[in-house]
Design a protein around this motif. Structure first.
Motif, short mmCIF file in Angstrom:
data_model
loop_
_atom_site.label_atom_id
_atom_site.label_comp_id
_atom_site.label_asym_id
_atom_site.label_seq_id
_atom_site.Cartn_x
_atom_site.Cartn_y
_atom_site.Cartn_z
N MET A 1 40.70 27.25 49.88
CA MET A 1 39.66 28.23 49.59
C MET A 1 40.28 29.63 49.53
N ALA A 2 39.98 30.30 48.51
CA ALA A 2 40.47 31.68 48.43
C ALA A 2 39.64 32.55 49.36
N GLY A 3 39.35 33.74 48.96
CA GLY A 3 38.55 34.60 49.82
C GLY A 3 39.36 35.77 50.27
N ARG A 4 38.89 36.43 51.32
CA ARG A 4 39.58 37.61 51.80
C ARG A 4 40.26 37.30 53.12
N SER A 5 41.49 37.73 53.22
CA SER A 5 42.21 37.43 54.46
C SER A 5 41.93 38.53 55.48
N LEU A 6 42.12 38.18 56.73
CA LEU A 6 41.92 39.15 57.79
C LEU A 6 42.93 40.30 57.63
N ALA A 7 44.14 39.94 57.18
CA ALA A 7 45.16 40.97 56.97
C ALA A 7 44.67 41.99 55.94
N TYR A 8 44.05 41.48 54.87
CA TYR A 8 43.51 42.38 53.85
C TYR A 8 42.36 43.22 54.44
N LEU A 9 41.48 42.56 55.17
CA LEU A 9 40.34 43.27 55.73
C LEU A 9 40.79 44.34 56.73
N ALA A 10 41.96 44.11 57.29
CA ALA A 10 42.50 45.10 58.24
C ALA A 10 42.97 46.36 57.51
N THR A 11 43.14 46.26 56.19
CA THR A 11 43.58 47.44 55.44
C THR A 11 42.38 48.24 54.93
N LEU A 12 41.18 47.69 55.05
CA LEU A 12 40.00 48.39 54.55
C LEU A 12 39.39 49.26 55.64
N ASP A 13 39.23 50.52 55.33
CA ASP A 13 38.58 51.42 56.28
C ASP A 13 37.15 50.99 56.52
N VAL A 14 36.70 51.19 57.73
CA VAL A 14 35.38 50.72 58.09
C VAL A 14 34.29 51.38 57.26
N ASP A 15 34.57 52.55 56.67
CA ASP A 15 33.51 53.22 55.90
C ASP A 15 33.28 52.62 54.51
N VAL A 16 34.00 51.56 54.16
CA VAL A 16 33.65 50.87 52.92
C VAL A 16 32.38 50.04 53.12
N VAL A 17 32.00 49.85 54.38
CA VAL A 17 30.82 49.05 54.67
C VAL A 17 29.57 49.89 54.38
N LYS A 18 28.59 49.21 53.80
CA LYS A 18 27.32 49.86 53.44
C LYS A 18 26.75 50.64 54.63
N ASN A 19 26.24 51.82 54.36
CA ASN A 19 25.58 52.65 55.37
C ASN A 19 26.51 53.26 56.42
#
Ligand code: ADP
Ligand code: MG
Length: 726
Positions: A1-19
């Motif tokens: 299964m593809a998807g997003r890895s935790l390593a990738y998610l660790a590179t995303l700043d928390v403010d990409v999340v809605k609201n």
């Protein structure tokens, strides 16, 4: 299964999340939540089961329940404190309930179908709820009602329910989350798939899903940590050029032969393990763990002599001057008994001229010893032949010293070794990781063998994480004839103290000696010294007939040494001391330890202090004088009275203080342990370790497991990056 890895998610700043805008981002950052991965690892602390919806006619009162219905009417009223009071009447057909909110603003409209969670009360015959959580019925993000509701910890002032929404938004954008573990490992360990685990830990459909989800995520943390340790260990083996020492030489045999006692089985086994490591071309990294008084010193000396007889130098680093001096004197005496007495230093040796002594007077097989502390005194009376400090440093550098005992002074700049082959760090808990590395680095072209000793009875599982890159020898057997120390708790009450002092007199009359340890004074050695000095003067009034000594950290080394010598020789009956005597001090004739204000010490410190008695064949007593004012203080005293088992005390300590304090900054990866509790999750830790070490053994640079590699680097950060550099 593809998807997003935790390593990738660790590179995303928390403010990409809605609201999540800059303000909230700041709050979250302040609470350590910087990336989307951090947010996803911010798991609920509890769950409220709101999956069952009650009819209003049958709803139980005064407990958390969920009910639902249609909004019949809404009224809003502005209050003086700028809040708005909202009242709504809701009917589910079986009854009507009045709901009130005191909030800045509640968005609720007539005719809406809603579910409500909270406590239902009956007031003048009518049902009512105050500040219930509510959600629109059937809304697909109905997070707080009609289900098992996750209770996320608030972070940086961001409320639990906002956290819940933020996590929900983050999760729905992140899923599916990539699996990184091989399917075979998942089934071997019995782990849930990772994506499922994230879903279930945050928004379980039933409470039963939470445990396996948590289990999976805990495993991930432990696994990452163990991967980093496995790689560290492998690096140490592969990158290092070690020495093959010769265990078959004569010194060790002569030494063991001459001991006034027989080695315990555990000592003999540990010496074998150490010698096997030393004989191998890989550098040794071994932890010798043993309860206070279990006899670690002789094991270390056997190791040191293995190095010396192979033509290398040995070094012992101790955390205090008092302990370094004790080791110096103790080891010297043992060597003399074994006919390995320190040979005279030949200051002219370097230039190749003849010794000052006639050949037949100099036993060249002797071990040339020195003591090196930060003592600035020009002449080091204890060092071979009353040498100056500069001379000792010079002799270490040119190889005229075989065995040096010292403090931190050993790792200072300017101290170099000719051929350091075996380094021992005693009471390792007093040193940081870097200090032990620094000692090893005193050898330049190769890695000397390293033995780390600790009496801090670390629970085995903790040792595996803290020192997971080390091999471990355990002295799990005490020398024969030891009688467990009896521990009693007394108050400051005069009568109680009077009885304690009678005990001092009777022990001394029987030929024994006593320690009185004075209160710990936070942050101030000066105050500590003052109080010890005062106590010393006071006790001179109490015991005019006895000989008292005083030792504290601000005395000059020579003075300290003088007092210790007199105590060792039995000229001093009662030694009044600060915590300078906490570790390592070995006076078998001392049988009484009195600790003032014992509730102010930590458990492991109390255990160490108590370990100063009960080291001979006479029964010993430890008196804790304490009037604990906190529940933790009471727990500690109770634990001390109850058991002398250091491992149990360490677990108790961990329980009382929490693992954070135990880890400190010592271990890379410890900060990644958010869910794992090394006591509770001990079994899983062992599995994680097995799996991690096996994986690294088969794939040393994790080339075949790039997802795991990326995740370990992403989650443990720069502390581990160097491990992956080729
Ligand atoms: P620790 O493990 O706390 O460092 P030490 O090495 O200081 O313990 O040893 C504690 C005491 O036990 C010392 O007095 C030492 O001489 C004695 N000792 C060590 N090994 C034995 C043994 N096998 N039998 C009897 N006494 C021993
Ligand atoms: Mg010791």
């Amino acid at each position: 299964m593809a998807g997003r890895s935790l390593a990738y998610l660790a590179t995303l700043d928390v403010d990409v999340v809605k609201n999540i805008g800059p303000q909230i981002k700041k709050k979250l950052n302040g609470a350590g939540i910087e990336s989307v991965a951090d947010l996803l690892l911010h798991v609920p602390r509890a769950y409220l089961d709101r999956s069952q919806i009650f009819d209003l006619s049958a709803v139980p009162l005064d407990e958390e329940v969920t009910v639902g219905g249609t909004v019949l009417s809404v009224q809003q009223r502005r209050l003086r404190n700028r809040k708005v009071m909202t009242t709504a009447l809701v009917s589910d057909g079986t009854n009507v309930i009045s709901c009130t909110w005191f909030n800045p603003y509640i968005k609720i409209r007539e005719g809406a179908e809603i579910v409500l969670s909270g406590k239902v009360e009956r007031f003048r015959g009518a049902l009512q709820m105050k500040n219930p959580d509510f959600e629109n019925w059937g809304a697909d993000d109905a997070l707080a009602t009609g289900r098992v509701v996750p209770m996320h910890r608030s972070a940086g002032g961001y409320s639990p329910s906002n956290m819940r929404k933020a996590v929900f938004n983050a999760l729905s954008r992140s899923r599916p989350i990539t699996e990184i573990l091989p399917g075979s490992m998942l089934s071997r360990v019995g782990l849930m798939n990772r994506d499922e685990a994230f879903g279930a830990i945050h928004f379980p459909d039933s409470k039963d899903e939470v445990w396996p989800a948590r289990h999976r995520l805990v495993f991930d943390e432990l696994f990452r940590l163990e991967i980093s340790l496995a790689m560290q260990k492998q690096r140490q083996i592969n990158d290092a050029t070690g020495i093959s020492h010769d265990p078959a030489g004569e010194m060790v045999g002569a030494f063991v032969e001459a001991l006034p006692y027989r080695l315990t089985g555990a000592q003999a086994r540990s010496i074998d393990e150490i010698q096997a490591d030393m004989a191998s071309p890989h550098p040794m990294h071994r932890l010798l763990q043993g309860e206070v008084g279990s006899g670690k010193t002789v094991v270390a000396v056997a190791g040191l002599l293995t190095g010396v007889q192979s033509g290398y130098q040995g070094a012992v680093m101790a955390p205090t001057e008092v302990l370094a001096e004790q080791h110096y004197l103790g080891i010297r005496d043992l060597l003399i008994d074994a006919g390995l007495g320190p040979a005279a230093i030949d200051p002219a040796g370097k230039s190749g001229t003849v010794s000052l002594f006639a050949e037949d007077e100099v036993d060249r097989s002797g071990v040339r010893m020195a003591l090196l502390t930060s003592n600035n005194a020009e002449v080091n009376a204890l060092a071979a032949g009353a040498a100056t400090r500069a001379e000792v440093i010079e002799w270490i550098a040119n190889g005229e010293i075989d065995l040096v005992v010292g403090t931190h002074a050993l790792i200072q700049e300017g101290v170099t070794f000719d051929k350091l082959g075996m380094a021992v760090v005693d009471e390792q808990h007093r040193f940081g990781v870097y200090q032990r590395v620094q000692l090893r680095e005193k050898a330049e072209d190769y890695d000397p063998d390293l033995l780390i000793m600790t009496a801090t009875p670390i629970p085995r599982t903790l040792a595996m994480t803290l020192y997971g890159d080390l091999d471990v020898s355990v002295l799990d057997e005490m020398p024969p004839g030891r009688i467990p120390v009896r521990t009693v708790h007394k108050t400051r009450d005069d009568r109680a103290l009077g009885r304690v002092y009678d005990l001092v007199r009777s022990e001394v009359a029987a030929g024994r000696q006593a320690f009185v340890v004075c209160p710990l004074v936070d942050e101030s050695e000066k105050l500590e010294v003052a109080s010890a000095t005062e106590e010393y003067q006071r006790l001179q009034g109490v015991f005019p007939e006895l000989s008292l000594g005083l030792i504290h950290g601000q005395m000059r080394p020579a003075e300290k040494d003088g007092v210790m010598q007199r105590f060792r020789n039995g000229e001093v009956d009662v030694l009044v001391a600060t915590t300078v005597i906490e570790v390592g001090i070995d006076i078998p004739n001392a049988t009484l330890m009195i600790i003032e204000d014992a509730d102010r010490f930590g458990l492991s410190q109390l255990h160490q202090l108590r370990g100063r008695v009960g080291r001979g064949t006479h029964a010993s007593t430890c008196v804790l004088i304490a009037e604990p004012t906190t529940p933790q203080g009471e727990d500690r005293i109770a634990a001390m009275v109850e058991t002398t088992d250091g491992f149990r005390l360490a677990e108790e300590d961990l329980r009382i203080r929490g693992q954070g304090t135990v880890f400190g900054e010592r271990q890379a990866g410890a900060k990644d342990l958010k869910l794992a509790d090394i006591l509770r999750d001990a079994k899983l830790l062992i599995k994680a370790r097995e799996e991690a070490f096996a994986l690294v053994a088969g794939d040393p640079n994790l080339d075949d497991h790039p997802l795991i590699r990326d995740e370990v680097i992403a989650m443990l950060g720069e502390d581990v990056e160097w491990l992956f550099r080729s």
